[in-house]
Write an enzyme that holds these catalytic residues in place. Structure first.
Site, PDB file in Angstrom:
ATOM      1  N   GLU A   1       0.826  -1.210   0.000  1.00 37.52           N
ATOM      2  CA  GLU A   1       0.000   0.000   0.000  1.00 37.52           C
ATOM      3  C   GLU A   1       0.860   1.260   0.000  1.00 37.52           C
ATOM      4  OE1 GLU A   1      -3.153   0.045  -0.507  1.00 37.52           O
ATOM      5  OE2 GLU A   1      -3.270  -2.130  -0.540  1.00 37.52           O
TER       6      GLU A   1
ATOM      7  N   HIS B   1      -5.890  -5.707 -10.814  1.00 36.75           N
ATOM      8  CA  HIS B   1      -5.476  -6.849  -9.999  1.00 36.75           C
ATOM      9  C   HIS B   1      -5.510  -8.140 -10.815  1.00 36.75           C
ATOM     10  CE1 HIS B   1      -6.936  -3.941  -6.920  1.00 36.75           C
ATOM     11  NE2 HIS B   1      -5.870  -4.346  -6.275  1.00 36.75           N
TER      12      HIS B   1
HETATM   13 ZN   LIG Z   1      -2.713  -2.195  -4.642  1.00 34.61          ZN
END
Ligand SMILES: [Zn+2]
Length: 879
Positions: free
Chosen positions: A378, A469
Site C-alpha cells: 500500500e 489486480h
Molecule cells: Zn494495490
C-alpha cells in the site's frame, strides 16, 4: 548535431529480443530512438553521450529538449521531480497544453554526472505533439458532474450514494486531445463494504463522460478465518509528550528535520471509513497513545503496532534505495488504523493518495496492517504516486499493482529475513488470516506463472479498473522471476525503472523497455540482462502479444472505445457506440452489416451520440446539446439516405430507447416530476407518457412485431412492484403481465424484458436475493412459465435479450477471487427451457450484447487486450 535516428519498429524489436536483444555490456553506447504512434516525440532515446549545461538540472534538461529532434516546446513542460541516483540524474516533466495539464503525459531527461561535468544519456516518455484543443469549455461544471454520475457509475445502488463534485479543466490525450472536466465521485459500495472515491473525466465540449479512475488502492479482497496475531515483539519509535503519555510519532528517521519528516500512526477508534476520504487527517483524530512505552494488546488488536512498525520498515527499505520517504522529499508518512464500515468491521486497507487507512480486522482477519507485505504494497502506491504515477486503469494500472506487490514482498522478505526462494516469499497477504495457512490466505502469488498471451484477462474499466489486480502478476511475475535469478540487488533496477523511466500511461511493453533500459543504465552484466529479458519472455510480455490471444468469435469491429452501451442488432444490421479516428473524444453511432463490409458513421450532428437502437431500417440514439444541457433523441435511416431528425428533446436524461417503423419508445426522466417514465411517440404526433401518475415509472423498452414491452414499476408504502407491460402498438391496448408471485417478504423484481413474435421473456427475482431466473409468457400475458427457475442455484444475471428460439443471458459469477471463472460471461438457453450453456469460451469480459436471429449474438468482448465487437451464431456448449 550528429544524430542518426534508428527507429526500432515492433518487428525489429521482437527479432532483437529473440536473439536476445542485449548488446555486450562493454559496447560503446549507440544512439537509438524508439518512436511512439500518434506523436513525434520519441518514446525513448538512449545511448546518448552529449554534453549538457552545468547548474540547474531542470534548465539543462529543457535546453536539451529544445533540440528539434524532440519535436516539443520546453515551455510546455512543468518540472515534477529530479531524481539523483548515484551518478545518474533524472528530471521528470509533466506536459501542459495551453497551460492545462495533459492527463498522464510525462517526459524525462537522463543525465550522467562525472565530477563536475554533466552529459545527457537519454530521454523519453510520452509527450503529445499533435494536440489541437479549444481550451474554452461548452459544458458547465455542474452538468459535467451530473453526467459523470449518471453514466460512469453503472450500479444503481452505488449511484444512489454518489456525490459528484466538479473540479478543474485538463486535456485527456485521445485523438487530437479532449478538453475535460475533472469530477470527483464519492460514495459507498454496500456489496463490497467499502467507500468509493473516483476521479472521473467528462468531455468539456460534448459532455461525454470519458472514464473514471479509482483513487483508492485497496489491498482486498481476501478470505479467511482464524485466531490470534503473530506475537512478534517489535521495537516502536514513539514520542513522549509533555503529559508523559507516549504516542506513535516517529522522529528517529533521517527525514526528520525538526519540523517535518515524521512517521505518524493514528487510531481512528472505530470512526467510519467514509470520514477519511479527504486528503490528510481529519481534525479530532488522535495518534495511538499509551501511558507507557510498551504499547499494549489493544494496540496490537487495532493494528497500530503493526502499522507503525511496518511504516518504519517501509521507510528503511526505500532509504536504502536512496529514497527519503514516500514522496522522496522526506514528507511525513501518515497511517490511520482501526476504521470501521458503518460501524461494522472494515476488512480491508487502502492508500488514498496521501495516507494509509486500515480497518481493524474482524472475526477471520487481522487488521490489514498485520501483513508487512500489505503495508509495503500500500505504501509503495504512495511511492508510485510520487514517481511514475502509473494510471490506475488497464495495463498501466496492472503495472502499478504489480510494482506494489513486488516491493511489498521485497520489504517483507527483507525485514523478516525470508529468502526469495522460500515458497511463501512470493505470496501477498498470506499473514492476514487468523486461521488459514499462508497459501490459502494469500491474495496473490507472484510465482503464479501467468503469461500475457495465455492468461491476460481483458475487461472493461467497469471491472477491477480494467484488470489492475486481474493482470498484475503477469508483470510482477516477470520481475519476481528476475529477482529469484539475480537476487535482491535487482530491486534497485526495478526502482530505477519506476523512478527514472516509466510514465503514467505505460503499457506492458513500455514497462519491459523501462526495466531493460534501467538494467543497462545500472550496469548489469550481459548475462544478467539476458536473464531479465528471458523473465519477460517467459511471461509473454513481448511486442504483439495481444495478437496471440485466441478467440472463438468473429471480430466485427476492432478496438471499440466505449464499453458502456450494449450494441443494437436487427437481422443483419447493427448499430453501436464508438469513436472514429476523426472524432475528438465523443462517441458517434456506427452502423454496418454482420455479413461484412465496413462500418459507417450514421450520426451527423457532430455531438456526443450514444445508446443506439435499430429496427434494421433506421436507428435512433441519444445526443446531448452541450451548451443547453438538452438531451435529444435523433433518428436516421441506416442507409443515410436522409439527414437525422430530432424525435424529441428534453432536459431529462434518457436511459434507453427502442424503435420500430415510425414508432419510438424511450425511458427517460420527466423534467417536470423527476420520475423516470416510459414515453411513446408515433409518427409526428406528440409523445405521450405511458406511465402517468405519481409513483409509477417505466424502464427498459423493447419493440418487435408491432408490440412494445417495458417494465412498469410502482412505488407504494416503501416497496416497489415491477412487472412487464405488453402494448399492442396498432390498437394501443396494454396487457399488464401478472406480477411474478414472491417467495419472500418483498414483492418480486422483474427487469430486462424482450418481446418476440410469440413470447415475452424477462429476468425475475422471486425472493430479491440477487439470483434470478428467466420467465416467459405468451403475448397476451398468460401462461407464465420459468425458462430458468429462480432459486438457490439460479445465476446472478446482468442482461437479457432473446430471439424467437433462444434466450441469451449475461451472468456475473458470484465468486470474488480475481480469475477468469469470475468474469461476466454470456449464456444461452432455448426459449422452451433447459440448462444455461456457455455461449463463447473467450477469456475476457462479456457483459453487453444483442441477440440476433436463431442463436446469433453480437457482443462487446474484452478478451483480446481491448474491447471488440464480435459475433457467433451458436453456443459453444462446453468450455
Ligand atoms: Zn494495490
Amino acid at each position: 548535431m550528429s544524430w542518426r535516428p534508428f527507429v526500432l519498429t515492433a518487428t525489429a524489436l521482437s527479432l532483437a529480443l529473440a536473439v536476445p536483444g542485449v548488446a555486450a555490456a562493454d559496447d560503446p553506447p549507440q544512439p537509438q530512438v524508439e518512436s511512439r504512434a500518434g506523436t513525434l516525440a520519441p518514446a525513448e532515446v538512449s545511448g546518448l553521450a552529449e554534453p549538457a549545461a552545468a547548474g540547474d538540472p531542470v534548465a539543462a534538461a529543457k535546453t536539451h529538449l529544445a533540440d528539434p529532434r524532440y519535436h516539443l516546446d520546453p515551455a510546455d513542460l512543468v518540472p515534477l521531480t529530479t531524481v539523483v541516483n548515484g551518478q545518474d540524474e533524472t528530471v521528470r516533466f509533466a506536459q501542459r497544453y495551453r497551460n492545462l495539464p495533459v492527463f498522464g503525459a510525462q517526459y524525462l531527461v537522463r543525465f550522467r554526472k562525472d565530477g563536475t561535468g554533466r552529459e545527457v544519456t537519454g530521454a523519453g516518455g510520452r509527450f503529445l505533439t499533435e494536440l489541437d484543443v479549444d481550451p474554452t469549455p461548452t459544458v458547465t461544471p455542474a452538468l459535467a458532474a451530473r453526467l459523470a454520475r449518471s453514466r460512469l457509475v453503472r450500479d444503481e445502488r452505488i449511484r444512489d450514494t454518489i456525490k459528484a463534485t466538479p473540479g478543474e479543466l485538463l486535456v485527456v490525450p485521445r485523438g487530437k486531445g479532449v478538453l475535460a472536466w475533472h469530477v470527483t465521485l464519492t460514495g459507498a459500495d454496500a456489496a463490497k463494504k467499502r467507500p468509493v472515491l473516483l476521479d472521473a473525466y467528462v468531455d468539456a465540449h460534448s459532455g461525454q463522460p470519458l472514464f473514471a479512475v479509482d483513487r483508492l488502492r485497496f489491498a482486498g479482497p481476501a478470505t479467511g478465518s482464524g485466531k490470534t496475531a503473530h506475537g512478534k515483539d517489535v521495537p516502536l519509535n514513539a514520542f513522549q509528550r509533555a503529559d508523559n503519555a507516549y504516542e506513535l510519532r516517529d522522529r528517529a528517521r533521517p527525514m526528520w528535520n525538526g519540523t517535518t519528516g515524521e512517521i505518524l500512526t493514528y487510531d481512528a477508534a472505530g470512526a467510519d471509513v467514509q470520514d477519511f476520504l479527504n486528503p490528510g487527517i481529519p481534525a479530532g483524530t488522535e495518534l495511538a497513545e499509551s501511558p507507557t512505552p510498551a504499547f499494549g494488546a489493544e494496540h496490537t488488536e487495532s493494528g497500530a503496532v503493526d502499522g507503525h512498525w511496518g511504516a518504519g520498515k517501509v521507510y528503511e527499505y526505500y532509504k536504502a534505495l536512496g529514497r527519503d520517504g514516500l514522496d522522496g522529499k522526506g514528507g511525513t508518512m501518515y497511517s490511520v488504523v482501526n476504521v470501521t464500515y458503518y460501524g461494522g468491521p472494515f476488512e480491508n486497507a487502502f492508500w488514498d493518495g496521501t495516507k494509509m487507512v486500515y480497518g481493524g480486522g474482524g472475526a477471520d482477519l487481522h487488521s490489514f496492517a498485520a501483513g508487512l507485505d500489505v503495508v509495503g504494497h500500500e505504501m509503495t502506491h504512495g511511492v508510485i504516486t510520487h514517481s511514475a504515477d502509473l494510471v490506475y486503469l488497464g495495463q498501466s494500472g496492472a503495472m502499478n499493482e504489480g510494482l506494489a506487490d513486488y516491493f511489498g514482498n521485497a520489504i517483507q522478505t527483507g525485514a523478516l529475513g525470508i529468502p526469495t526462494s522460500d515458497p511463501d516469499a512470493s505470496l501477498l497477504g498470506e499473514d492476514l488470516c487468523k486461521n488459514l495457512p499462508p497459501a490459502q490466505c494469500a491474495i496473490r502469488d507472484l510465482d503464479d506463472d501467468r503469461n500475457a498471451a495465455k492468461d491476460y484477462l481483458g475487461v472493461t474499466t467497469a471491472l477491477d479498473s480494467g484488470g489492475v489486480h486481474l493482470n498484475s502478476t503477469i508483470f510482477s511475475g516477470a520481475l519476481w522471476d528476475a529477482r529469484e535469478k539475480l537476487g535482491t540487488g535487482f530491486d534497485k533496477v526495478v526502482y530505477k525503472a519506476l523512478t527514472e523511466y516509466m510514465t503514467p500511461l505505460d503499457d506492458f511493453g513500455d514497462g519491459r523497455r523501462a526495466v531493460e533500459s534501467a538494467a543497462r543504465a545500472a550496469g548489469l552484466s550481459t548475462r544478467d540482462r539476458i536473464a531479465v529479458a528471458q523473465a519477460f519472455d517467459r511471461h509473454g510480455i513481448r511486442p504483439g502479444w495481444e495478437r496471440l490471444i485466441r478467440i472463438d468469435s468473429r471480430v466485427v469491429l476492432d478496438g471499440l472505445t466505449d464499453a458502456i452501451d450494449p450494441p443494437a442488432l436487427a437481422g443483419d444490421r447493427y448499430a453501436v457506440t464508438n469513436n472514429t479516428p476523426d472524432t475528438n473524444g465523443s462517441t458517434v453511432i456506427q452502423t454496418g452489416r454482420l455479413s461484412g463490409g465496413r462500418a459507417t458513421t450514421l450520426s451527423d450532428d457532430g455531438r456526443w451520440d450514444w445508446t443506439p437502437a435499430t429496427d434494421g431500417r433506421r436507428a435512433v440514439w441519444v445526443s446531448l446539446d452541450p451548451a443547453a444541457g438538452v438531451f435529444q433523441i435523433r433518428s436516421r435511416p441506416l442507409d443515410a439516405s436522409a439527414p437525422s431528425t430530432v424525435v424529441h428533446e428534453s432536459t431529462g436524461y434518457v436511459y434507453a430507447a427502442a424503435v420500430s417503423g415510425d414508432t419510438v419508445a424511450w425511458s427517460g426522466e420527466d423534467p417536470a416530476t423527476g420520475e423516470v417514465e416510459m414515453w411513446l411517440k408515433r409518427g409526428n404526433a406528440a409523445p405521450v407518457i405511458l406511465t402517468e401518475g405519481k409513483g409509477v415509472a417505466g424502464y427498459m423498452p423493447s419493440i418487435s412485431g408491432g408490440r412494445l414491452v417495458y417494465i412498469r414499476v410502482t412505488f407504494a408504502s416503501g416497496s416497489s412492484h415491477s412487472t412487464p407491460v405488453v402494448r399492442d402498438l396498432a390498437t394501443g391496448t396494454e396487457v399488464v403481465v401478472p406480477e411474478v408471485p414472491p417467495t419472500g417478504v418483498l414483492p418480486s423484481l422483474s427487469i430486462y424484458p424482450a418481446v418476440t413474435a410469440k413470447h415475452v421473456v424477462w429476468l425475475y427475482d422471486a425472493n430479491r436475493d440477487g439470483r434470478m431466473g428467466v420467465m416467459r409468457v405468451a403475448l397476451d400475458g398468460t401462461g407464465q412459465t420459468p425458462v430458468v427457475a429462480d432459486g438457490p442455484q439460479a445465476p446472478h444475471p446482468t442482461w437479457l435479450d432473446a430471439s424467437e428460439s433462444r434466450v441469451t443471458v449475461g451472468v456475473q459469477p458470484e465468486g470474488t477471487t480475481l480469475e477468469n471463472v469470475n468474469l461476466p460471461k454470456i449464456y444461452q438457453v432455448p426459449v422452451t427451457g433447459g440448462a444455461l450453456e456457455r455461449y463463447s469460451c473467450n477469456r475476457g469480459e462479456q457483459s453487453l450484447f444483442a441477440a440476433g436471429t436463431g442463436g446469433r449474438v453480437l457482443w462487446l468482448d474484452g478478451t483480446a487486450g481491448d474491447t471488440d465487437l464480435v459475433t457467433r451464431d451458436r453456443p459453444a456448449h462446453r468450455c
